[in-house]
Scaffold this active site. Sequence first.
Site, PDB file in Angstrom:
ATOM      1  N   HIS A  95       0.836  -1.201   0.000  1.00  0.00           N
ATOM      2  CA  HIS A  95       0.000   0.000   0.000  1.00  0.00           C
ATOM      3  C   HIS A  95       0.873   1.254   0.000  1.00  0.00           C
ATOM      4  O   HIS A  95       0.691   2.169  -0.815  1.00  0.00           O
ATOM      5  CB  HIS A  95      -0.906  -0.033   1.239  1.00  0.00           C
ATOM      6  CG  HIS A  95      -1.718   1.193   1.474  1.00  0.00           C
ATOM      7  ND1 HIS A  95      -3.103   1.177   1.421  1.00  0.00           N
ATOM      8  CD2 HIS A  95      -1.380   2.474   1.794  1.00  0.00           C
ATOM      9  CE1 HIS A  95      -3.552   2.396   1.676  1.00  0.00           C
ATOM     10  NE2 HIS A  95      -2.528   3.193   1.923  1.00  0.00           N
ATOM     11  N   GLU A  96       1.836   1.293   0.917  1.00  0.00           N
ATOM     12  CA  GLU A  96       2.698   2.474   1.015  1.00  0.00           C
ATOM     13  C   GLU A  96       3.652   2.569  -0.180  1.00  0.00           C
ATOM     14  O   GLU A  96       3.946   3.664  -0.661  1.00  0.00           O
ATOM     15  CB  GLU A  96       3.496   2.433   2.324  1.00  0.00           C
ATOM     16  CG  GLU A  96       2.630   2.418   3.576  1.00  0.00           C
ATOM     17  CD  GLU A  96       1.651   3.567   3.644  1.00  0.00           C
ATOM     18  OE1 GLU A  96       1.946   4.653   3.096  1.00  0.00           O
ATOM     19  OE2 GLU A  96       0.574   3.386   4.237  1.00  0.00           O
ATOM     20  N   HIS A  98       1.842   4.306  -2.967  1.00  0.00           N
ATOM     21  CA  HIS A  98       1.863   5.766  -2.790  1.00  0.00           C
ATOM     22  C   HIS A  98       3.192   6.336  -3.295  1.00  0.00           C
ATOM     23  O   HIS A  98       3.224   7.312  -4.054  1.00  0.00           O
ATOM     24  CB  HIS A  98       1.727   6.125  -1.305  1.00  0.00           C
ATOM     25  CG  HIS A  98       0.347   5.980  -0.756  1.00  0.00           C
ATOM     26  ND1 HIS A  98      -0.778   6.455  -1.391  1.00  0.00           N
ATOM     27  CD2 HIS A  98      -0.095   5.430   0.407  1.00  0.00           C
ATOM     28  CE1 HIS A  98      -1.850   6.197  -0.649  1.00  0.00           C
ATOM     29  NE2 HIS A  98      -1.457   5.571   0.442  1.00  0.00           N
TER      30      HIS A  98
END
Length: 249
Positions: free
Chosen positions: A55-56, A59
């Site tokens: 997820h990170e 980003h």
Amino acid sequence: MSYRTGGTWIFPTVLIVTAAVGVFLATDARPGGLPTGVLVFLFVLGGWLVTLCLHEFAHALVAYLGGDVSVRARGYLTLNPLRYTDLAYSIVIPLILLAVGGIPLPGGAVLVQPGLLRRPWFASLVSAAGPLVNLLAGAVLAAVAGGMDSPLGAALSFLALLQFVAGILNLLPVPGFDGFGIIEPYLSPAFRERIRPIRPWLPLAVFALLWSVPQLGSALFGAGYRLLVVSGGNPLLAAYGAGAFQFWR
């Protein structure tokens, strides 16, 4: 600017250990006589940490492609969980809250410099990338687990459900969540300044509401279950996995 490389071993180690636990669940092996619930607990926590890093990473990758090269200097493109801000508040506490309360709160955070992005709308793409990873991971896990009638299928189904719930939760237009980051570039500076003092507290307020108002938590997980079914998942397996995950109850 450079970053420390310490901790680069964590992600592959968690991935390998989680895969090994998955093999134990698939073959109904009980290393050391561990109950199935403990193995499901370890598998889901490991899988959650893996998807948190992904997820990170999403980003950071979109930010990098958008022109913010600072994310590379900070080590966000390494899948090293220690790089995603504070270890306790970004990794440990969300994992504890997941274990105790079963609610997948957003954990890590990637610091992006919007001024380096080529276009203002890149900031929206950066924020949207994380929840999209959760939703995609949920769809893949649900599809894989849907035909499994085993403890591994239950663990995968529950992990898929958590991905959907996390994706929905992250898309809330509340400061501290990715949903707010999607719309923030289009808000007036005056409005952003007005809410600045309360921004750090709003995610905690959301969690407190989910914890104290059962109807809200039920609605959130109900939406997650609907996405699970649409993706070909088995809600009964997910419910069994949820029960096995909290094996101490």
